[in-house]
Design a protein around this motif. Structure first.
Motif, mmCIF file in Angstrom:
data_model
loop_
_atom_site.group_PDB
_atom_site.id
_atom_site.type_symbol
_atom_site.label_atom_id
_atom_site.label_comp_id
_atom_site.label_asym_id
_atom_site.label_seq_id
_atom_site.Cartn_x
_atom_site.Cartn_y
_atom_site.Cartn_z
ATOM 1 N N SER B 20 14.386 -27.742 -19.308
ATOM 2 C CA SER B 20 13.328 -27.768 -20.319
ATOM 3 C C SER B 20 12.064 -28.430 -19.765
ATOM 4 O O SER B 20 10.953 -28.036 -20.121
ATOM 5 N N SER B 21 12.192 -29.397 -18.847
ATOM 6 C CA SER B 21 11.005 -29.952 -18.185
ATOM 7 C C SER B 21 10.281 -28.859 -17.405
ATOM 8 O O SER B 21 9.058 -28.739 -17.444
ATOM 9 N N VAL B 22 11.070 -28.065 -16.684
ATOM 10 C CA VAL B 22 10.482 -27.017 -15.842
ATOM 11 C C VAL B 22 9.811 -25.948 -16.693
ATOM 12 O O VAL B 22 8.644 -25.587 -16.454
ATOM 13 N N SER B 23 10.511 -25.452 -17.710
ATOM 14 C CA SER B 23 9.923 -24.335 -18.463
ATOM 15 C C SER B 23 8.748 -24.819 -19.312
ATOM 16 O O SER B 23 7.732 -24.136 -19.406
ATOM 17 N N GLY B 24 8.869 -26.018 -19.879
ATOM 18 C CA GLY B 24 7.761 -26.544 -20.672
ATOM 19 C C GLY B 24 6.528 -26.788 -19.814
ATOM 20 O O GLY B 24 5.416 -26.387 -20.154
ATOM 21 N N GLY B 25 6.735 -27.427 -18.664
ATOM 22 C CA GLY B 25 5.624 -27.744 -17.767
ATOM 23 C C GLY B 25 4.946 -26.499 -17.242
ATOM 24 O O GLY B 25 3.717 -26.410 -17.190
ATOM 25 N N SER B 26 5.736 -25.510 -16.860
ATOM 26 C CA SER B 26 5.110 -24.331 -16.273
ATOM 27 C C SER B 26 4.432 -23.473 -17.331
ATOM 28 O O SER B 26 3.368 -22.903 -17.083
ATOM 29 N N ALA B 27 5.019 -23.407 -18.523
ATOM 30 C CA ALA B 27 4.361 -22.630 -19.586
ATOM 31 C C ALA B 27 3.013 -23.263 -19.943
ATOM 32 O O ALA B 27 2.021 -22.556 -20.156
ATOM 33 N N ALA B 28 2.968 -24.590 -19.962
ATOM 34 C CA ALA B 28 1.702 -25.273 -20.264
ATOM 35 C C ALA B 28 0.659 -24.953 -19.194
ATOM 36 O O ALA B 28 -0.511 -24.697 -19.501
ATOM 37 N N SER B 29 1.074 -24.942 -17.926
ATOM 38 C CA SER B 29 0.138 -24.625 -16.846
ATOM 39 C C SER B 29 -0.373 -23.194 -16.956
ATOM 40 O O SER B 29 -1.536 -22.910 -16.676
ATOM 41 N N THR B 30 0.512 -22.287 -17.345
ATOM 42 C CA THR B 30 0.107 -20.887 -17.503
ATOM 43 C C THR B 30 -0.983 -20.775 -18.576
ATOM 44 O O THR B 30 -1.987 -20.087 -18.378
ATOM 45 N N ASP B 31 -0.785 -21.477 -19.679
ATOM 46 C CA ASP B 31 -1.781 -21.439 -20.761
ATOM 47 C C ASP B 31 -3.116 -22.016 -20.304
ATOM 48 O O ASP B 31 -4.172 -21.466 -20.584
ATOM 49 N N LYS B 32 -3.043 -23.154 -19.584
ATOM 50 C CA LYS B 32 -4.280 -23.806 -19.134
ATOM 51 C C LYS B 32 -5.032 -22.911 -18.150
ATOM 52 O O LYS B 32 -6.253 -22.832 -18.174
ATOM 53 N N ARG B 33 -4.279 -22.278 -17.288
ATOM 54 C CA ARG B 33 -4.909 -21.362 -16.337
ATOM 55 C C ARG B 33 -5.680 -20.279 -17.078
ATOM 56 O O ARG B 33 -6.828 -19.982 -16.755
#
Lengths: 251, 464
Positions: B20-33
């Motif tokens: 959940s750390s990995v998927s949450g962190g990467s999804a947030a980065s995708t949105d910010k990008r």
């Protein structure tokens, strides 16, 4: 992209039903014929068609998939547009085949690539139909799952915009729409856990919006998603976009 | 389940908190990008295509640009070392240090150094190495390996980090407040900086024209590392060249936005050599180790587009498989789609062992859509699947496709099979003829088999 397409349009086409509709979803193939004929298009159906070859292609067995692709190219030889009610199988013709024939170009395969349309892309951008005169009896929330093979093509936009013109239809957005549903053909067999998790996530996002109908341009995604939903005890009504077009016309 | 794909098995067994750390962190980065790129550029895709053309041009003329970069770097007073293999690169770094009797150094984040396991080599040779990037520092404390190109500890949460700091004596007590964690790391690291005699960095770009080495960070740790050090060693892959300083405008605008959703990272350093009369601070010596380590083999392969990569991790962040499995599943410093392409071919002799990586994708194409240099990642994954098949490297769970091809090219048999297979509707799931299909059906129902029904309907419609 679609506005400048070099692909032939016109009122005479060949239908590639896809193996999935051949085996499971006969009504999608039927709706395709009915909608195209309703639009005054003459639909030919070469009897010797089978599959686009994508399962072998994605597995890396290009020797096998090239064999199937050559067969398909031969079956659909000529200069008529080839219409496919699946973004995935259509992309196999105009993208996958080009990749696997890079080292051994094949005229018939290239010709097929240049004539292939995903069905709704053809209706909107090939025939120029921008509005659909259908109606739902009551306000209906549609969740449109844009399958991954529609990325970079005109189909996603075409389907959303056409569905939006149906009376009483509302296309509702849902979270992480850019994410894959996890089907991926043989991927769902060889990576069952990840594929299942991806599908469940997609369902979470879709069902959060309480749609009345889940719509897609690819039955493969819907087969995977609705099959998962069924087992998880949260079945979701679903249709191919072309079934929506036909059914709202009859209503 | 027998014959499980290693990455699927890894995702199945992964710790839930880590996933959940990995998927949450990467999804947030995708949105910010997405918001960073699309709020600033009307057509970010045009910028991506331009960046891809510049990289392709550079790679096409790599021999020329390497020569030009070498002379520019030398003109700036740098020592240039060419390292053909990972051994050569490790030896080059070690001998620079040994000749100067340096035993303590700090290191800022460098994927090139991860690729050749530089730390292990230096530590084995009695050099004290301290990672100064906060994430890498925590990785080092934990004896872990990075799981993400930009955010090495994306798989950890702050509670774990607070426990590590307490355990390792970085702090006296447990405190998982992110600010406290950062402050504590800073106090610890600053002392260490002052003791270091050398600093090792990577290099995000080198301009062949000016010989400027560009470093992009958010913590300023490379800068801190350089301040007290006598010697700066930059370890850089040969594909990191760009022709001119002007090209950097394209890449710097893309890199921060694609990686972390920042217009620019907090620090962007342009390093034009060691200190001299015109720049009175900084290390006395600067060494640039230009590392090949398999890159020319990749350049000669049909997956050369992967060398455009600027290590932004956007493909990793958006990848649904990576989000489920984490970077550690990829068994290489490079995870996600870029890793699934790069690892099997960069470490050429390891291809058979890593040939399963390109299969770990539904080929959804999201990676290509976000790539700042427009690498056709799904195409490359497919080419590597073809390569594995041609080289007879079987993959777990491979389905036999030759019989399928025979069936799909025999239309009469196909039509009969379509109709006959209706019998399948009456088969209980556990009798499904193929083992993998049983697993598939364990999670999903299959629609009713209606083979041949459409053709029958169409014939009737046509005859009516």
């Amino acid at each position: 992209m679609p506005a400048t397409t070099q692909r032939p349009a016109g009122k005479k086409v060949l239908l590639m039903a896809t193996c999935l509709c051949d085996a499971f979803y006969d009504d999608v193939a039927r709706a395709t014929v009915e909608v195209l004929q309703h639009l005054g298009v003459e639909v030919g159906f070469p009897e010797n068609q089978t599959c686009c070859g994508q399962p072998a292609f994605n597995s890396g067995d290009w020797k096998s998939s090239r064999k199937v692709a050559r067969h398909t190219a031969e079956v659909f030889a000529g200069d008529l547009p080839v219409i496919v009610p699946s973004g995935s199988c259509a992309a196999m013709h105009f993208h996958g085949n080009r990749l696997q024939f890079e080292e051994c170009p094949d005229g018939a395969v290239e010709s097929l690539a240049n004539r292939t349309w995903e069905l709704i892309d053809f209706i909107v951008n090939g025939l120029g139909i921008r509005e659909w005169p259908g109606r739902f009896e009551k306000p209906t929330r549609l969740a449109f799952h844009r399958s991954c093979h529609l990325r970079g093509t005109g189909s996603g936009e075409a389907i959303t915009s056409l569905l939006s013109t149906i009376a009483n239809a509302e296309v509702v957005p849902f979270g992480q729409a850019e994410q894959c549903c996890g089907f991926g053909g043989t991927f769902s067999v060889t990576f069952p856990h990840i594929s299942g998790r991806m599908g469940s996530l997609k369902l979470d996002h879709i069902l959060e919006q309480h749609p009345d109908l889940l719509v897609s341009g690819d039955m493969s995604c819907l087969m995977h998603l609705t099959g998962l939903a069924q087992v998880q005890g949260r079945p979701v009504p679903h249709k191919h976009a072309v079934q929506v077009l036909r059914d709202t016309l009859q209503a | 389940m027998v014959n499980r794909q290693p990455i699927d098995a890894y995702a199945h067994d992964i710790d839930e908190e880590k996933q959940s750390s990995v998927s949450g962190g990467s999804a947030a980065s995708t949105d910010k990008r997405y918001s960073a790129l699309f709020s600033d550029y009307e057509d970010p895709n045009a910028l991506r295509r331009l960046a891809s053309r510049i990289k392709d041009h550079t790679l096409h003329h790599l021999d020329d640009y390497l020569e030009q970069a070498e002379s520019s770097l030398k003109r700036n007073g740098c020592h240039v070392h060419f390292a053909d293999t990972d051994d050569d690169a490790r030896d080059a770094v070690l001998s620079i240090l040994r000749e100067r009797e340096i035993t303590r150094l700090t290191k800022s984040k460098s994927m090139a150094s991860e690729e050749i396991h530089l730390n292990d080599h230096l530590i084995k040779n009695d050099i004290e190495v301290l990672e100064s990037d906060l994430g890498e520092f925590i990785i080092q404390l934990d004896g872990d390996v990075p799981s993400h190109i930009v955010r090495p500890i994306i798989h950890k949460n702050r509670r774990e980090i607070a426990r590590t700091f307490q355990r390792e004596g970085i702090a006296d007590d447990y405190n998982d407040d992110p600010e406290a964690i950062t402050r504590r790391a800073r106090v610890h690291l600053r002392e260490k900086y002052m003791e270091a005699e050398a600093v090792i960095t990577g290099g995000n770009f080198i301009s062949a024209e000016s010989g400027r080495v560009v470093l992009v960070t958010n913590e300023g740790n490379s800068r801190f590392g350089m301040a007290p050090s006598r010697v700066h060693i930059a370890l850089v892959g040969i594909e990191k060249l760009v022709p001119t300083d002007r090209d950097l405008a394209v890449f710097l605008n893309l890199l921060g936005r694609s990686a972390t959703g920042q217009q620019l990272t907090v620090y962007t350093e342009f390093i034009s050599g060691p200190k001299d009369d015109s720049q009175p601070s900084g290390p006395e010596e600067m060494h640039v180790v230009l590392m090949n380590n398999g890159r020319t083999d990749v350049l000669a392969s049909n997956c050369r587009e992967i060398l455009r990569c600027i290590r932004c991790s956007a493909c990793q962040n958006v990848c649904p498989v990576y989000r489920q499995a984490s970077g550690h599943a990829y068994r290489s410093p490079y995870g996600g789609p870029v890793g699934a392409v790069l690892s099997p071919i960069l470490f050429g002799d390891r291809f058979p062992e890593l040939a399963d990586l390109p299969k770990a994708s539904s080929l959804c194409g999201a990676c290509n859509e976000v790539c700042p240099v427009d690498i056709p990642l799904p195409d490359l994954l497919l080419r590597l699947r073809d390569k594995a098949k041609r080289e007879h490297i079987p993959q777990p769970g491979d389905l036999p496709m030759a019989p399928f091809a025979t069936l799909a090219t025999s239309p009469a048999i196909w039509r009969t099979a379509m109709t006959m297979s209706k019998a399948m509707n009456h088969l209980p799931i556990e009798m499904a003829p193929v083992r993998p299909l049983q697993d598939w059906l364990g999670q999903r129902t299959l629609p009713e088999w209606r083979g041949g029904d459409f053709r029958k309907w169409l014939k009737k419609r046509q005859s009516d």
